[in-house]
Motif scaffolding. Sequence first.
Motif, PDB file in Angstrom:
ATOM      1  N   SER A 161       0.829  -1.286   0.123  1.00 12.53           N
ATOM      2  CA  SER A 161       0.093   0.159  -0.030  1.00 12.53           C
ATOM      3  C   SER A 161       1.041   1.129   0.122  1.00 12.53           C
ATOM      4  CB  SER A 161      -0.907   0.027   1.339  1.00 12.53           C
ATOM      5  OG  SER A 161      -1.493   1.163   1.306  1.00 12.53           O
ATOM      6  N   TYR A 162       1.977   1.172   0.794  1.00 13.69           N
ATOM      7  CA  TYR A 162       2.837   2.466   0.807  1.00 13.69           C
ATOM      8  C   TYR A 162       3.485   2.485  -0.594  1.00 13.69           C
ATOM      9  CZ  TYR A 162       7.049   4.848   2.328  1.00 13.69           C
ATOM     10  OH  TYR A 162       8.067   5.878   2.612  1.00 13.69           O
ATOM     11  N   VAL A 185      11.388   1.299   6.991  1.00 14.45           N
ATOM     12  CA  VAL A 185      10.192   0.200   7.224  1.00 14.45           C
ATOM     13  C   VAL A 185       9.612  -0.303   8.287  1.00 14.45           C
ATOM     14  CG1 VAL A 185      10.090  -2.306   6.482  1.00 14.45           C
ATOM     15  CG2 VAL A 185      11.744  -1.158   5.316  1.00 14.45           C
ATOM     16  N   ASP A 186      10.348  -0.020   9.342  1.00 14.98           N
ATOM     17  CA  ASP A 186       9.686  -0.311  10.683  1.00 14.98           C
ATOM     18  C   ASP A 186       8.638   0.733  11.262  1.00 14.98           C
ATOM     19  OD1 ASP A 186      11.225  -2.576  11.148  1.00 14.98           O
ATOM     20  OD2 ASP A 186      12.790  -1.313  12.522  1.00 14.98           O
ATOM     21  N   ALA A 187       8.687   1.934  10.556  1.00 13.15           N
ATOM     22  CA  ALA A 187       7.718   3.018  10.640  1.00 13.15           C
ATOM     23  C   ALA A 187       6.642   2.657  10.147  1.00 13.15           C
ATOM     24  CB  ALA A 187       8.419   4.417  10.487  1.00 13.15           C
ATOM     25  N   VAL A 188       6.575   2.167   8.854  1.00 13.24           N
ATOM     26  CA  VAL A 188       5.576   1.800   7.846  1.00 13.24           C
ATOM     27  C   VAL A 188       4.818   0.831   8.365  1.00 13.24           C
ATOM     28  CG1 VAL A 188       5.007   1.144   5.515  1.00 13.24           C
ATOM     29  CG2 VAL A 188       6.701   2.874   5.992  1.00 13.24           C
ATOM     30  N   GLY A 207      -1.180   1.895  12.357  1.00 16.15           N
ATOM     31  CA  GLY A 207      -1.724   2.946  13.153  1.00 16.15           C
ATOM     32  C   GLY A 207      -1.869   4.155  12.507  1.00 16.15           C
ATOM     33  N   ASP A 208      -2.750   5.157  13.040  1.00 14.59           N
ATOM     34  CA  ASP A 208      -3.057   6.367  12.255  1.00 14.59           C
ATOM     35  C   ASP A 208      -1.916   7.106  12.041  1.00 14.59           C
ATOM     36  OD1 ASP A 208      -5.599   5.684  12.472  1.00 14.59           O
ATOM     37  OD2 ASP A 208      -6.122   6.778  14.480  1.00 14.59           O
ATOM     38  N   ASP A 209      -0.975   6.989  12.828  1.00 14.27           N
ATOM     39  CA  ASP A 209       0.307   7.837  12.571  1.00 14.27           C
ATOM     40  C   ASP A 209       1.374   7.295  11.866  1.00 14.27           C
ATOM     41  OD1 ASP A 209      -0.736   9.817  14.266  1.00 14.27           O
ATOM     42  OD2 ASP A 209       0.033   8.838  16.201  1.00 14.27           O
ATOM     43  N   ALA A 210       1.326   6.153  11.185  1.00 17.63           N
ATOM     44  CA  ALA A 210       2.215   5.386  10.353  1.00 17.63           C
ATOM     45  C   ALA A 210       2.361   6.339   8.812  1.00 17.63           C
ATOM     46  CB  ALA A 210       1.941   3.984  10.338  1.00 17.63           C
ATOM     47  N   PRO A 211       3.391   6.374   8.684  1.00 16.24           N
ATOM     48  CA  PRO A 211       3.493   7.051   7.203  1.00 16.24           C
ATOM     49  C   PRO A 211       3.001   6.226   6.206  1.00 16.24           C
ATOM     50  CG  PRO A 211       5.604   6.135   7.980  1.00 16.24           C
ATOM     51  CD  PRO A 211       4.675   6.111   8.887  1.00 16.24           C
ATOM     52  N   TYR A 212       2.320   6.676   5.121  1.00 16.96           N
ATOM     53  CA  TYR A 212       1.562   5.790   4.055  1.00 16.96           C
ATOM     54  C   TYR A 212       2.160   5.949   2.739  1.00 16.96           C
ATOM     55  CZ  TYR A 212      -1.901   9.620   4.019  1.00 16.96           C
ATOM     56  OH  TYR A 212      -2.313  10.879   3.916  1.00 16.96           O
ATOM     57  N   TYR A 213       3.058   7.155   2.620  1.00 16.80           N
ATOM     58  CA  TYR A 213       3.926   7.603   1.499  1.00 16.80           C
ATOM     59  C   TYR A 213       5.116   8.000   1.841  1.00 16.80           C
ATOM     60  CZ  TYR A 213       1.987  12.087   2.263  1.00 16.80           C
ATOM     61  OH  TYR A 213       1.571  13.266   2.887  1.00 16.80           O
ATOM     62  N   LYS A 243      -3.744   9.659  -1.626  1.00 13.28           N
ATOM     63  CA  LYS A 243      -3.774   8.118  -1.433  1.00 13.28           C
ATOM     64  C   LYS A 243      -4.522   7.823  -2.693  1.00 13.28           C
ATOM     65  CE  LYS A 243      -4.284   6.141   2.457  1.00 13.28           C
ATOM     66  NZ  LYS A 243      -4.915   5.501   3.719  1.00 13.28           N
ATOM     67  N   VAL A 244      -4.482   6.262  -2.895  1.00 18.02           N
ATOM     68  CA  VAL A 244      -5.027   5.823  -3.857  1.00 18.02           C
ATOM     69  C   VAL A 244      -5.244   4.129  -3.647  1.00 18.02           C
ATOM     70  CG1 VAL A 244      -3.331   5.268  -5.521  1.00 18.02           C
ATOM     71  CG2 VAL A 244      -5.439   5.779  -6.431  1.00 18.02           C
ATOM     72  N   ALA A 245      -4.722   3.894  -2.558  1.00 17.22           N
ATOM     73  CA  ALA A 245      -4.246   2.219  -2.411  1.00 17.22           C
ATOM     74  C   ALA A 245      -5.475   1.766  -1.702  1.00 17.22           C
ATOM     75  CB  ALA A 245      -3.041   2.092  -1.633  1.00 17.22           C
ATOM     76  N   ASN A 246      -6.700   1.989  -1.688  1.00 14.53           N
ATOM     77  CA  ASN A 246      -7.895   1.260  -1.549  1.00 14.53           C
ATOM     78  C   ASN A 246      -9.161   1.787  -2.201  1.00 14.53           C
ATOM     79  OD1 ASN A 246      -9.483   3.591   0.222  1.00 14.53           O
ATOM     80  ND2 ASN A 246      -7.660   3.620   1.493  1.00 14.53           N
ATOM     81  N   VAL A 247     -10.291   0.960  -1.906  1.00 13.63           N
ATOM     82  CA  VAL A 247     -11.273   1.412  -3.036  1.00 13.63           C
ATOM     83  C   VAL A 247     -11.776   2.701  -2.854  1.00 13.63           C
ATOM     84  CG1 VAL A 247     -13.878   0.465  -3.403  1.00 13.63           C
ATOM     85  CG2 VAL A 247     -11.895  -0.894  -2.907  1.00 13.63           C
TER      86      VAL A 247
END
Length: 417
Positions: free
Chosen positions: A9-10, A93-96, A100-106, A238-242
């Motif tokens: 997803s990231y 990688v560990d952060a990703v 959780g809400d605070d995890a980076p997604y890009y 974001k784009v990685a979910n419906v």
Amino acid sequence: MDSNFLQLSYALDTFYFLVSAVFVMWMAAGFAMLEAGLVRSKNTVEILTKNALLYSIACTAYLFVGYNVMYPGDPISAYLPNLSFLLGADNTVDAVIAGGDDAPYYSGMSDFIFQAVFAAATMSIVSGAIAERMKLWPFLIFAIVMTAIIYPMEGYWKWGGGWLDQLGFQDFAGSVVVHMAGAAAALAAVIMVGPRLGRYGPQGEVRVIPGANLPMATLGMFILWMGWFGFNGGSELKVANVDEANAVAKIFVNTNAAAAAGMIVAALLSKIKFDKTDLTMVINGALAGLVAITAEPLAPSPGLAVFVGAVGGAIVFFSVLLMDKIKLDDPVGAISVHGTVGIWGIFAVLFSNEDATFMGQLIGTVATFAWMFVASLIVLYIIDKTMGLRPSKEEELEGMDFKECGMEAYPEFDHKQ
């Protein structure tokens, strides 16, 4: 959540962000073609040089200073960011995979390049408004200050979590934060340099100065239209979910619908008023529709997006005429397209975004305009007193190409040969 899924997803969101940044970067070509098509042939090389160099300068200044002003790690207050230089390390990688809400997604680097090309786009608005009568290097010095400090400061107020964001000011992709902000700086520059020689007669009559290459200007419009899908679509982040994929698709539909409506309305008004379909009005009508929908391209229905773009097309038509009445010479209509219509776009948010309030939108617009206009005016005044902004009368009549660049765009059509 499975770590492989989180990493995939990231990667997908990062890739989408990067592709969107490439689309916005391509808008630099759109601005260059549009402006080169709407100036006279004797100023074509110089305006192309301005556009090429401003992009590189904006990206460099934003890398060294601007990004950290706009997105400070430790701001001084909601009004003042902080000053630091260059970029930090990217996400681990560990952060990703922590989730959780605070995890980076890009990737943080993808965010930087996306924001950098926005900064360059903001500066491109200024170059068109002062075309044909502002010297190259004073303009580029202004570009450094603009993209390192002036634009990032008001960008921090909204997108960096500053006081306008806390106030509830809503601007999805930048009708005010980017477009009206650039137009406010452009207005300060236009006032400082004055109109082109011969633009207005002794009795105040408006003298048309046609552009040299309307096919090029039309190509520029379509490149900008294409780039706007990345401008607005990428701002979804974001784009990685419906749900996010559907949101991006809706943003694309609304962006396209608004541009088309703006173009049609501007063409109709031109035909009604002049009994001619003015191509420059058609071009600016499309760009006006794009600017208008930028403040909120997700929440409206496609029908509402058509309305927002259509009103934008009408506003830019009358605004261009008004600018000439008050003798503000803008060769490409940048102040009308990005400024006047940007204001409409920010208030059109009230039709579809329940989080927006009239006072929030008003305060955000006034504060952004005041900062951009006054700060730009001060910097331009200093540059004018030290270097001079405008070429001599003889240099302007001969054309900026020879004075600044020592060459011309169309040498085979030189009447002297």
